[in-house]
Design a protein around this motif. Structure first.
Motif, PDB file in Angstrom:
ATOM      1  N   ARG A 157       0.772  -0.990  -0.052  1.00 11.97           N
ATOM      2  CA  ARG A 157       0.004   0.114  -0.091  1.00 11.97           C
ATOM      3  C   ARG A 157       0.756   1.320   0.104  1.00 11.97           C
ATOM      4  NH1 ARG A 157      -4.611  -0.455   4.383  1.00 11.97           N
ATOM      5  NH2 ARG A 157      -6.197  -1.650   2.878  1.00 11.97           N
ATOM      6  N   THR A 158       1.821   1.277   0.769  1.00 12.93           N
ATOM      7  CA  THR A 158       2.773   2.461   0.841  1.00 12.93           C
ATOM      8  C   THR A 158       3.043   2.916  -0.383  1.00 12.93           C
ATOM      9  OG1 THR A 158       3.288   1.777   3.187  1.00 12.93           O
ATOM     10  CG2 THR A 158       4.589   3.563   2.329  1.00 12.93           C
ATOM     11  N   LEU A 168       2.124   2.099  -3.509  1.00 12.72           N
ATOM     12  CA  LEU A 168       0.961   2.295  -3.950  1.00 12.72           C
ATOM     13  C   LEU A 168       0.332   3.694  -3.954  1.00 12.72           C
ATOM     14  CD1 LEU A 168      -0.970   0.898  -6.205  1.00 12.72           C
ATOM     15  CD2 LEU A 168      -2.151   0.239  -4.307  1.00 12.72           C
ATOM     16  N   THR A 169       0.251   4.135  -2.692  1.00 16.48           N
ATOM     17  CA  THR A 169      -0.249   5.487  -2.330  1.00 16.48           C
ATOM     18  C   THR A 169       0.476   6.505  -2.871  1.00 16.48           C
ATOM     19  OG1 THR A 169      -0.884   4.383  -0.208  1.00 16.48           O
ATOM     20  CG2 THR A 169      -0.773   6.804  -0.316  1.00 16.48           C
ATOM     21  N   SER A 170       1.818   6.310  -2.906  1.00 14.64           N
ATOM     22  CA  SER A 170       2.645   7.370  -3.751  1.00 14.64           C
ATOM     23  C   SER A 170       2.307   7.438  -5.034  1.00 14.64           C
ATOM     24  CB  SER A 170       4.323   7.143  -3.294  1.00 14.64           C
ATOM     25  OG  SER A 170       4.357   7.112  -1.819  1.00 14.64           O
ATOM     26  N   LYS A 190      -0.150   6.466  -6.788  1.00 15.14           N
ATOM     27  CA  LYS A 190      -1.525   6.667  -7.108  1.00 15.14           C
ATOM     28  C   LYS A 190      -1.679   8.254  -6.842  1.00 15.14           C
ATOM     29  CE  LYS A 190      -6.468   5.778  -5.707  1.00 15.14           C
ATOM     30  NZ  LYS A 190      -6.844   6.343  -4.640  1.00 15.14           N
ATOM     31  N   GLU A 191      -1.315   8.697  -5.637  1.00 17.96           N
ATOM     32  CA  GLU A 191      -1.410  10.223  -5.478  1.00 17.96           C
ATOM     33  C   GLU A 191      -0.542  11.126  -6.672  1.00 17.96           C
ATOM     34  OE1 GLU A 191      -4.042  11.152  -4.081  1.00 17.96           O
ATOM     35  OE2 GLU A 191      -4.303   8.961  -3.849  1.00 17.96           O
ATOM     36  N   LEU A 241      -2.099  13.711  -9.084  1.00 13.80           N
ATOM     37  CA  LEU A 241      -1.968  15.344  -9.025  1.00 13.80           C
ATOM     38  C   LEU A 241      -1.541  15.297 -10.594  1.00 13.80           C
ATOM     39  CD1 LEU A 241       0.419  15.746  -5.974  1.00 13.80           C
ATOM     40  CD2 LEU A 241      -1.574  16.624  -6.529  1.00 13.80           C
ATOM     41  N   THR A 293      -3.390  19.445 -11.843  1.00  9.35           N
ATOM     42  CA  THR A 293      -3.045  20.130 -10.643  1.00  9.35           C
ATOM     43  C   THR A 293      -1.723  20.913 -10.929  1.00  9.35           C
ATOM     44  OG1 THR A 293      -4.255  18.542  -9.008  1.00  9.35           O
ATOM     45  CG2 THR A 293      -3.013  20.506  -8.191  1.00  9.35           C
ATOM     46  N   ALA A 322      -5.483  -0.841  -6.394  1.00 11.59           N
ATOM     47  CA  ALA A 322      -5.691  -0.268  -5.033  1.00 11.59           C
ATOM     48  C   ALA A 322      -7.021  -1.075  -4.690  1.00 11.59           C
ATOM     49  CB  ALA A 322      -5.730   1.059  -4.899  1.00 11.59           C
ATOM     50  N   GLU A 379       7.506   8.184   5.234  1.00  7.31           N
ATOM     51  CA  GLU A 379       7.751   8.191   3.586  1.00  7.31           C
ATOM     52  C   GLU A 379       7.875   9.442   3.016  1.00  7.31           C
ATOM     53  OE1 GLU A 379       7.737   5.750   1.187  1.00  7.31           O
ATOM     54  OE2 GLU A 379       8.098   4.278   2.695  1.00  7.31           O
ATOM     55  N   ASP A 418       8.243  10.398  -0.052  1.00 11.78           N
ATOM     56  CA  ASP A 418       7.135  10.607  -0.888  1.00 11.78           C
ATOM     57  C   ASP A 418       6.007  10.959  -0.463  1.00 11.78           C
ATOM     58  OD1 ASP A 418       9.512   9.798  -2.682  1.00 11.78           O
ATOM     59  OD2 ASP A 418       8.810   7.794  -2.761  1.00 11.78           O
ATOM     60  N   ILE A 419       5.249  10.374   0.149  1.00  9.54           N
ATOM     61  CA  ILE A 419       3.961  10.599   0.775  1.00  9.54           C
ATOM     62  C   ILE A 419       4.075  11.926   1.313  1.00  9.54           C
ATOM     63  CG2 ILE A 419       2.168  10.039   2.592  1.00  9.54           C
ATOM     64  CD1 ILE A 419       2.536   7.544   0.777  1.00  9.54           C
ATOM     65  N   ILE A 470       3.794  14.534  -1.550  1.00  5.43           N
ATOM     66  CA  ILE A 470       2.626  14.629  -2.264  1.00  5.43           C
ATOM     67  C   ILE A 470       1.461  14.869  -1.514  1.00  5.43           C
ATOM     68  CG2 ILE A 470       0.704  12.824  -3.392  1.00  5.43           C
ATOM     69  CD1 ILE A 470       2.974  11.038  -4.170  1.00  5.43           C
ATOM     70  N   TYR A 487       2.024  18.807  -0.980  1.00  6.91           N
ATOM     71  CA  TYR A 487       1.591  19.308  -2.437  1.00  6.91           C
ATOM     72  C   TYR A 487       0.086  19.869  -2.284  1.00  6.91           C
ATOM     73  CZ  TYR A 487       1.926  20.629  -7.341  1.00  6.91           C
ATOM     74  OH  TYR A 487       1.265  21.483  -8.563  1.00  6.91           O
ATOM     75  N   SER A 488      -0.705  18.604  -2.200  1.00  8.35           N
ATOM     76  CA  SER A 488      -1.948  18.760  -2.362  1.00  8.35           C
ATOM     77  C   SER A 488      -2.728  19.744  -1.256  1.00  8.35           C
ATOM     78  CB  SER A 488      -2.731  17.317  -2.085  1.00  8.35           C
ATOM     79  OG  SER A 488      -2.428  16.447  -2.960  1.00  8.35           O
ATOM     80  N   LYS A 546      -2.165  23.105  -2.104  1.00  7.88           N
ATOM     81  CA  LYS A 546      -3.146  23.476  -3.358  1.00  7.88           C
ATOM     82  C   LYS A 546      -4.266  23.680  -2.915  1.00  7.88           C
ATOM     83  CE  LYS A 546      -0.637  23.292  -7.039  1.00  7.88           C
ATOM     84  NZ  LYS A 546      -0.763  24.255  -8.100  1.00  7.88           N
ATOM     85  N   LYS A 572      -4.554   4.171   3.648  1.00  6.85           N
ATOM     86  CA  LYS A 572      -3.787   4.449   2.422  1.00  6.85           C
ATOM     87  C   LYS A 572      -4.278   3.138   1.699  1.00  6.85           C
ATOM     88  CE  LYS A 572       0.189   6.697   4.472  1.00  6.85           C
ATOM     89  NZ  LYS A 572       1.416   6.349   5.127  1.00  6.85           N
ATOM     90  N   PRO A 573      -4.113   3.305   0.199  1.00  9.22           N
ATOM     91  CA  PRO A 573      -4.166   4.368  -0.435  1.00  9.22           C
ATOM     92  C   PRO A 573      -5.457   5.094  -0.330  1.00  9.22           C
ATOM     93  CG  PRO A 573      -4.562   2.529  -2.080  1.00  9.22           C
ATOM     94  CD  PRO A 573      -4.345   2.143  -0.635  1.00  9.22           C
ATOM     95  N   PHE A 574      -5.228   6.628  -0.336  1.00  7.92           N
ATOM     96  CA  PHE A 574      -6.427   7.243  -0.088  1.00  7.92           C
ATOM     97  C   PHE A 574      -7.042   7.966  -1.095  1.00  7.92           C
ATOM     98  CE2 PHE A 574      -2.625   9.807   0.783  1.00  7.92           C
ATOM     99  CZ  PHE A 574      -3.048  11.072  -0.206  1.00  7.92           C
ATOM    100  N   ASP A 575      -8.502   8.327  -0.989  1.00  7.40           N
ATOM    101  CA  ASP A 575      -9.039   9.225  -2.107  1.00  7.40           C
ATOM    102  C   ASP A 575      -8.852  10.517  -1.698  1.00  7.40           C
ATOM    103  OD1 ASP A 575     -10.872  10.400  -3.728  1.00  7.40           O
ATOM    104  OD2 ASP A 575     -12.350   9.326  -3.119  1.00  7.40           O
ATOM    105  N   PRO A 576      -8.274  11.437  -2.794  1.00  5.25           N
ATOM    106  CA  PRO A 576      -7.754  12.733  -2.084  1.00  5.25           C
ATOM    107  C   PRO A 576      -9.013  13.434  -2.142  1.00  5.25           C
ATOM    108  CG  PRO A 576      -7.278  12.148  -4.680  1.00  5.25           C
ATOM    109  CD  PRO A 576      -7.678  11.081  -4.055  1.00  5.25           C
TER     110      PRO A 576
END
Lengths: 743, 126
Positions: A523-524, A526-528, A530-531, A535, A540, A563, B11, B13-14, B17, B20-21, B24, B105-109
């Motif tokens: 998941r970890t 995948l989250t990166s 996916k997001e 973006l 955006t 996911a 993380e 990367d997380i 991201i 950033y969101s 925004k 996670k993974p989440f829906d923004p």
């Protein structure tokens, strides 16, 4: 059963049957015999008493009558002595006396003659009585009776003594008077005032009245079987029911008709004692003696009567009452017949009962044998323990179970359990013994009469010389053997099962751990991804050209799919392990539908399908986890869109009395009837004609949906018309019913 | 002044991201790479909301929550868990600390944006 016991059993069986038959017979026989015997004794006793009463009554009757005559003779003698007849002999005195005699005799009716004889034996006064008439004998007809014994024997007597003749038949003119007229002559001397003996007074007493007493008793006896006899002292019958035998001594040709001639033994006994009872072959005899001299030899009212035994010949009669043996024998026959009948009847009854008993006994033996067979054939180890908790019997499976154990190898040792070797005293004494579940089970059963079910026991046995741990499942039950509380224990080796369960638990735990770790690790990143893609794709970060947009779109779709996959697998895993929590809140199902409508509308638009929402505004609030129910709805709508190429997808809500129903209807290809049952199975994905290869997924969506709905206490089902479309329904109860999903 | 959100995640990367969101969407963003770092940042920056990961080195999210809830100044700072742990046990623990939202996670923004907005409006009403 051991061979020894079997032999013993056979002997016992024989013994029991003989015993069973014989004993009751003997008991009943003796009981009846005793009862009948006692009955007979009482009866005989009563007979004796009756006879004696009979005799007594006859004796007193005769004595009373004789007494009466004595009274009469005393009265008449007194009257004569007081009259003028001897002193002042006159015509008047004579006629006065004859008149008195006539009146007296007429009134008494028992005398044939009343007479006075002078000292020379000549009649001076004589009145005859016949047929109720008194006749005074004229002087010229008076006779000389000087030779008669009643004169010679009485004239010599002192004053006050009475002569009583033998009882015989009256003789008139040398001939026996017919009809027989039994007669006794009473005579007493009479004196003048100076005391000079002047003659004798003679009363001819008609003894038929005396005989009648015996005769009437014989007749009137309520038990007509009692007969009476009246005998004189020589054993001749004065009365006996056999008339022709009477008065034997009066006739020359009848001299043999006497008891001494007919029955000398009986007569001897009767003659030699005053009274008694004799039982012989002829019957039961009771007898008594009436003495004339004792009862009737003295005048009344005369003083100083001298002892007269020497002067008066002693006379007596014998009264004999008897019951013929025929009658007694008949009674005995009757009681014997009753005895026989009773015994026969009871014997038959006993025989019938015993036949039943013996057949019941046989059945019992057969049942026991059957139990034996079941015991030995059981594929579980079975033990039989006595009331002291000692093993008395094992079946073949026990040996298989715990190795080479034989009954009696170590008495008191529970199947050679290894712990019993740790202490020199053996079984029950090692430190772990008090906790021994088998012993406890047996104890519970023997002492409390409670059953023990499925107790799981870890024991150590010496099998092939090696210590071996065995898991046993033990059932114990109390049984009654020979009236004693015993225990039967059944045990199964569940070691393999235990091991398998242990291993399975470990495997499940490992799988669960692995999946959770793996998916977390998946998941970890995948989250990166996916997001990151999101973006850029949502522009955006700045505008994209068409190609960039297209390929990033592909990446986004597949990342989303990945996911979803991971989420499904995790959800399924969580539910299988019972680790899904529900966040229940009271809300309207319509809100969930609206949320799904919002997210799903773009997808239907993309595919050119109509998306219809029909909400019942009146649906009540229900308790549900909104996120989870949205997940279910999303899954159902997703499926509907996936399998529908043209037409519409419709979500509708409605209600029943206690449920809220949500339906998702599509106009897709539908599901074959035979496939419907597979829908809610794990990892089963239906391949439809027009959706082949287009559908992706884990095959877990409906399984998860089903579990979620059921966890709410609800139900999910499907109705489908193959070729026309499918409708999925799920209903949620209005009352809050929430169950954790069991693994 | 716009609301300040502290994002704690090991993380990078997380962190990048999410920050950033959030920026925004108009929030001030500070980041920390573990629980201890997060506590330091709270002291320094006083965020209005914390987005917190669970599994992190040095100090886990739950350990940090423990510290947070035992500190009188910080115990009312709203926290949204943002984590790959979706086990019911983890969720139960989080709720026991008074967590307002739990996002896996993974989440829906969009979902995250909505939840943050929700919490912020609650915070204002508090």
């Amino acid at each position: 059963m051991t061979i020894n016991r079997e032999k013993k059993g056979r002997f016992k069986k024989l013994f029991v049957s003989v015993f069973l038959y014989a004993i009751p017979f003997v008991i009943v026989f003796f009981a009846i015999f005793a009862i009948v015997n006692a009955q007979e004794k009482i009866w005989k006793n009563n007979l004796n008493k009756e006879l004696q009463m009979h005799i007594h009554s006859e004796t007193t009757g005769i004595e009373n009558r004789l007494g009466r005559v004595v009274q009469d003779i005393s009265f008449l003698a007194d009257t004569i002595e007081a009259s003028e007849i001897f002193n002042n002999s006159s015509e008047r005195a004579y006629s006065n006396l004859t008149e008195l005699f006539a009146r007296f005799g007429y009134a008494r009716r028992v005398y044939a003659q009343l007479r006075i004889l002078d000292t020379g034996g000549r009649e001076t006064v004589r009145v005859d009585f016949k047929n109720g008439k008194a006749t005074i004998c004229p002087e010229n007809k008076l006779q000389d009776k000087s030779g008669r014994p009643y004169f010679t024997d009485s004239v010599v007597l002192d004053k006050g003594l009475i002569y009583i003749s033998k009882l015989n038949l009256n003789v008139e003119n040398e001939k026996i008077e017919i009809p027989y007229n039994p007669m006794i002559r009473f005579a007493t001397p009479v004196f003048d005032r100076s005391g000079t003996k002047k003659g004798v007074l003679v009363l001819n007493y008609m003894a038929s009245a005396l005989i009648a007493i015996v005769k009437d008793h014989s007749k009137s006896s309520f038990d007509t079987n009692i007969k009476s006899q009246f005998l004189n002292q020589d054993g001749y019958w004065l009365y006996t029911p056999e008339q022709e035998k009477c008065w034997g001594f009066m006739f020359d040709d009848k001299k043999n008709y006497s008891m001494p001639a007919e029955n000398p033994e009986l007569w001897k006994k009767i003659k030699n004692s005053q009274n008694g009872i004799i039982a012989n072959k002829q019957g039961l005899f009771a007898y008594n003696t009436v003495y004339q001299t004792e009862t009737a030899s003295r005048r009344l009212g005369v003083e100083n009567i001298p002892d007269a035994k020497a002067e008066i010949q002693e006379h007596y009669w014998k009264i004999v009452s008897y019951i013929p043996n025929d009658y007694i024998a008949a009674y005995e026959h009757k009681s014997n017949a009753i005895l026989f009948l009773l015994f026969g009847t009871i014997g038959v009854i006993i025989a019938l009962i015993e036949r039943k008993l013996i057949s019941a006994h046989k059945q019992l033996l057969q049942k026991q044998k059957n139990l034996e067979i079941i015991f030995n054939a059981s594929p579980v180890g079975m033990l039989l323990l006595n009331e002291k908790a000692e093993i008395t019997k094992i079946n073949g499976f026990v040996e298989k179970l715990v190795g080479n154990y034989h009954l009696g190898d170590q008495p008191g040792n529970l199947l050679g359990c290894i712990h019993s070797f740790e202490n020199p005293k053996g079984c029950g004494y090692s430190s772990s013994c008090p906790k021994c579940p088998i012993r406890n089970a047996i104890k519970t059963v023997l002492q409390k009469n409670e059953s023990v079910r499925c107790a799981e026991v870890l024991s150590t046995f010496l099998i092939d010389g090696e210590k071996t741990d065995l898991w046993l499942e033990v059932n114990a039950e109390q049984i009654i053997l020979d009236g004693k509380r015993c225990a039967v224990v059944a045990m199964n080796n569940i070691t393999d099962r235990k091991k398998a369960v242990e291993e399975m638990k470990e495997a499940v735990e490992m799988k669960s751990k692995f999946i959770s770790t793996a998916s977390h690790e998946l998941r970890t990143p995948l989250t990166s991804i996916k997001e990151g893609v999101n973006l850029v794709y949502s522009e955006t970060t700045g505008p994209l050209n068409d190609d960039q947009k297209e390929f990033l779109g592909i990446a986004k779709r597949n990342v989303d799919r990945l996911a979803r996959l991971i989420n499904d697998v995790l959800d399924y895993q969580k539910m299988s392990a019972g680790r899904m929590t529900f966040n229940l809140k009271s809300a309207s199902i319509n809100e969930a539908v609206k949320a799904v409508e919002e997210t799903m509308r773009p997808l239907t638009k993309e595919k050119g399908l109509d998306f219809i929402i029909e909400l019942d505004d009146a649906v009540p609030l229900v308790n549900f986890d909104k996120d989870k129910i949205i997940q279910v709805l999303t899954n159902l709508v997703n499926n509907a869109i996936k399998f529908t190429e043209t037409g519409s997808v419709k979500i509708s809500t409605s209600r029943t009395d206690d449920k809220v129903i949500t339906a998702v209807k599509d106009t897709g290809g539908g599901i074959k009837q035979e496939d419907i049952s597979k829908l809610f199975q794990e990892f089963s994905q239906l391949v439809t004609k027009d959706a082949e290869r287009k559908v992706g997924g884990t095959g877990l969506g409906l399984v998860i949906s089903k579990k979620i709905v059921e966890s709410h206490g609800g139900r999910i089902w499907v109705e489908s018309d193959y070729g026309k479309g499918t409708t999925f329904y799920f209903e949620l109860p209005m009352e809050k019913i929430l169950c954790q999903i069991e693994s | 002044m716009s609301d300040r959100i502290l994002v704690v995640d090991d993380e990078p990367d997380i962190l990048r991201i999410v920050s950033y969101s959030l920026k925004k969407w108009g929030y001030d963003v500070i980041t920390a790479t573990n629980g201890q770092d997060g506590l330091d940042k709270i002291a320094a920056e006083k965020p209005n909301l914390i987005l917190l990961d669970a599994g992190m080195p040095v100090m886990t999210g739950f350990q940090m929550l423990e510290e947070l809830r035992s500190n009188r100044d910080w115990q009312n700072i709203p926290v949204i868990m943002l984590t790959a742990h979706s086990d019911s046990r983890d969720i139960d623990i989080a709720h026991s600390y008074g967590i307002l939202e739990y996002v896996t996670k993974p989440f829906d923004p969009m979902d995250l944006r909505e939840k943050i907005a929700n919490v912020m409006s609650h915070k204002v009403s508090k």
